[in-house]
Design a protein around this motif. Structure first.
Motif, PDB file in Angstrom:
ATOM      1  N   ARG A  88       0.818  -1.221   0.000  1.00  0.00           N
ATOM      2  CA  ARG A  88       0.000   0.000   0.000  1.00  0.00           C
ATOM      3  C   ARG A  88       0.847   1.265   0.000  1.00  0.00           C
ATOM      4  NH1 ARG A  88      -3.939  -0.176   4.714  1.00  0.00           N
ATOM      5  NH2 ARG A  88      -2.159  -1.120   5.733  1.00  0.00           N
ATOM      6  N   GLY A  89       2.129   1.153  -0.268  1.00  0.00           N
ATOM      7  CA  GLY A  89       2.978   2.339  -0.349  1.00  0.00           C
ATOM      8  C   GLY A  89       3.731   2.609   0.934  1.00  0.00           C
ATOM      9  N   GLY A  90       4.378   3.767   0.943  1.00  0.00           N
ATOM     10  CA  GLY A  90       5.127   4.187   2.113  1.00  0.00           C
ATOM     11  C   GLY A  90       6.633   4.013   1.973  1.00  0.00           C
ATOM     12  N   LEU A  91       7.079   3.432   0.871  1.00  0.00           N
ATOM     13  CA  LEU A  91       8.512   3.206   0.685  1.00  0.00           C
ATOM     14  C   LEU A  91       9.179   4.298  -0.151  1.00  0.00           C
ATOM     15  CD1 LEU A  91       8.356  -0.605  -0.137  1.00  0.00           C
ATOM     16  CD2 LEU A  91       9.083   0.428   2.007  1.00  0.00           C
ATOM     17  N   GLY A  92       8.409   5.027  -0.935  1.00  0.00           N
ATOM     18  CA  GLY A  92       8.947   5.941  -1.937  1.00  0.00           C
ATOM     19  C   GLY A  92       9.892   7.002  -1.426  1.00  0.00           C
ATOM     20  N   LEU A  93       9.488   7.758  -0.419  1.00  0.00           N
ATOM     21  CA  LEU A  93      10.330   8.850   0.057  1.00  0.00           C
ATOM     22  C   LEU A  93      11.630   8.317   0.648  1.00  0.00           C
ATOM     23  CD1 LEU A  93      10.530  11.867   0.156  1.00  0.00           C
ATOM     24  CD2 LEU A  93       9.399  11.831   2.380  1.00  0.00           C
TER      25      LEU A  93
END
Length: 133
Positions: A88-93
Protein backbone atom coordinates in the motif's frame (compact mmCIF):
# COMPACT_ATOMS: atom_id res chain seq x y z
CA UNK A 1 17.13 21.90 -18.72
CA UNK A 2 14.38 19.38 -19.35
CA UNK A 3 10.72 19.69 -18.32
CA UNK A 4 7.87 17.17 -18.61
CA UNK A 5 4.24 17.61 -17.60
CA UNK A 6 1.52 15.14 -16.71
CA UNK A 7 -0.54 16.26 -19.68
CA UNK A 8 2.10 14.98 -22.09
CA UNK A 9 3.83 12.15 -20.22
CA UNK A 10 3.17 9.10 -18.10
CA UNK A 11 5.54 7.99 -15.31
CA UNK A 12 7.15 5.55 -17.78
CA UNK A 13 7.60 8.37 -20.30
CA UNK A 14 9.16 10.54 -17.58
CA UNK A 15 11.70 7.79 -16.81
CA UNK A 16 12.64 7.43 -20.49
CA UNK A 17 12.89 11.19 -21.00
CA UNK A 18 15.04 11.54 -17.86
CA UNK A 19 17.38 8.80 -19.11
CA UNK A 20 17.69 10.55 -22.48
CA UNK A 21 18.48 13.85 -20.73
CA UNK A 22 21.18 12.18 -18.64
CA UNK A 23 22.72 10.48 -21.68
CA UNK A 24 22.94 13.82 -23.47
CA UNK A 25 23.96 16.10 -20.59
CA UNK A 26 25.17 14.08 -17.60
CA UNK A 27 26.64 10.80 -18.90
CA UNK A 28 28.37 10.03 -15.59
CA UNK A 29 25.18 10.33 -13.53
CA UNK A 30 23.62 7.21 -12.01
CA UNK A 31 20.82 6.80 -14.54
CA UNK A 32 19.24 3.90 -12.69
CA UNK A 33 19.02 5.82 -9.40
CA UNK A 34 17.59 8.88 -11.15
CA UNK A 35 15.00 6.77 -12.98
CA UNK A 36 13.89 5.13 -9.72
CA UNK A 37 13.56 8.54 -8.05
CA UNK A 38 11.59 9.90 -11.04
CA UNK A 39 9.35 6.85 -10.97
CA UNK A 40 8.66 7.08 -7.24
CA UNK A 41 7.98 10.81 -7.20
CA UNK A 42 5.85 10.90 -10.37
CA UNK A 43 3.87 7.85 -9.22
CA UNK A 44 3.23 9.55 -5.87
CA UNK A 45 2.11 12.73 -7.63
CA UNK A 46 -0.29 10.74 -9.79
CA UNK A 47 -1.57 8.79 -6.78
CA UNK A 48 -1.94 11.70 -4.35
CA UNK A 49 -3.23 14.56 -6.49
CA UNK A 50 -6.87 14.83 -7.50
CA UNK A 51 -6.15 14.94 -11.23
CA UNK A 52 -2.65 13.47 -11.31
CA UNK A 53 -1.06 16.78 -12.28
CA UNK A 54 2.71 16.97 -11.98
CA UNK A 55 5.74 18.50 -13.61
CA UNK A 56 9.33 17.28 -13.73
CA UNK A 57 12.37 19.48 -14.20
CA UNK A 58 15.91 18.14 -14.66
CA UNK A 59 18.89 20.46 -14.89
CA UNK A 60 22.57 20.52 -14.11
CA UNK A 61 24.04 23.41 -12.19
CA UNK A 62 27.08 24.03 -10.03
CA UNK A 63 28.39 20.48 -10.35
CA UNK A 64 25.07 18.86 -9.52
CA UNK A 65 22.13 17.21 -11.19
CA UNK A 66 18.90 18.71 -9.84
CA UNK A 67 15.55 16.94 -10.18
CA UNK A 68 12.30 18.66 -9.17
CA UNK A 69 8.85 17.13 -9.13
CA UNK A 70 6.00 19.55 -8.45
CA UNK A 71 2.37 18.62 -7.94
CA UNK A 72 -0.89 20.23 -6.84
CA UNK A 73 -1.30 18.39 -3.53
CA UNK A 74 -0.61 20.57 -0.48
CA UNK A 75 -0.05 17.44 1.63
CA UNK A 76 3.65 17.12 2.42
CA UNK A 77 5.00 13.56 2.49
CA UNK A 78 6.75 12.33 5.59
CA UNK A 79 9.24 9.50 5.62
CA UNK A 80 8.14 6.42 7.53
CA UNK A 81 10.86 4.79 9.63
CA UNK A 82 9.34 1.30 9.27
CA UNK A 83 6.82 1.30 6.42
CA UNK A 84 4.64 -1.78 6.14
CA UNK A 85 5.49 -4.15 3.31
CA UNK A 86 1.85 -4.69 2.41
CA UNK A 87 1.84 -3.16 -1.06
CA UNK A 88 0.00 0.00 0.00
CA UNK A 89 2.98 2.34 -0.35
CA UNK A 90 5.13 4.19 2.11
CA UNK A 91 8.51 3.21 0.68
CA UNK A 92 8.95 5.94 -1.94
CA UNK A 93 10.33 8.85 0.06
CA UNK A 94 12.79 6.57 1.85
CA UNK A 95 14.05 5.31 -1.51
CA UNK A 96 14.37 8.85 -2.81
CA UNK A 97 16.39 9.87 0.25
CA UNK A 98 18.70 6.84 -0.04
CA UNK A 99 19.28 7.11 -3.79
CA UNK A 100 20.04 10.84 -3.93
CA UNK A 101 22.73 12.88 -2.22
CA UNK A 102 20.22 15.34 -0.75
CA UNK A 103 16.46 15.96 -0.81
CA UNK A 104 14.12 18.77 0.15
CA UNK A 105 10.36 19.21 0.26
CA UNK A 106 8.89 22.69 -0.08
CA UNK A 107 5.29 23.88 -0.13
CA UNK A 108 4.31 26.04 -3.11
CA UNK A 109 1.28 28.21 -3.78
CA UNK A 110 -0.29 25.33 -5.76
CA UNK A 111 0.99 22.30 -3.80
CA UNK A 112 4.58 21.19 -3.26
CA UNK A 113 7.94 20.57 -4.90
CA UNK A 114 10.23 17.71 -3.98
CA UNK A 115 13.84 18.22 -5.04
CA UNK A 116 16.64 15.66 -5.21
CA UNK A 117 20.30 16.46 -5.90
CA UNK A 118 23.23 14.34 -7.03
CA UNK A 119 26.87 15.42 -7.31
CA UNK A 120 28.11 14.95 -10.86
CA UNK A 121 31.45 13.28 -11.55
CA UNK A 122 34.25 15.78 -12.22
CA UNK A 123 34.73 14.42 -15.77
CA UNK A 124 31.14 15.36 -16.66
CA UNK A 125 31.77 18.92 -15.53
CA UNK A 126 34.93 19.40 -17.58
CA UNK A 127 33.35 17.79 -20.67
CA UNK A 128 30.19 19.89 -20.34
CA UNK A 129 32.16 23.14 -19.87
CA UNK A 130 34.20 22.42 -23.00
CA UNK A 131 31.07 21.83 -25.10
CA UNK A 132 29.24 24.90 -23.76
CA UNK A 133 31.94 27.38 -24.82
Amino acid sequence: MFTAHSQASSPADARRLAAAYLDAHCPGADTEAVQIVVSELVTNAVRHTPDGTWSLVLRHEEGQLVLEISDDSPELPTPRPNPPLDGRGGLGLGLVERLSDHTAIAPTTRGKTITAWWKLPAGDLAERSATEH
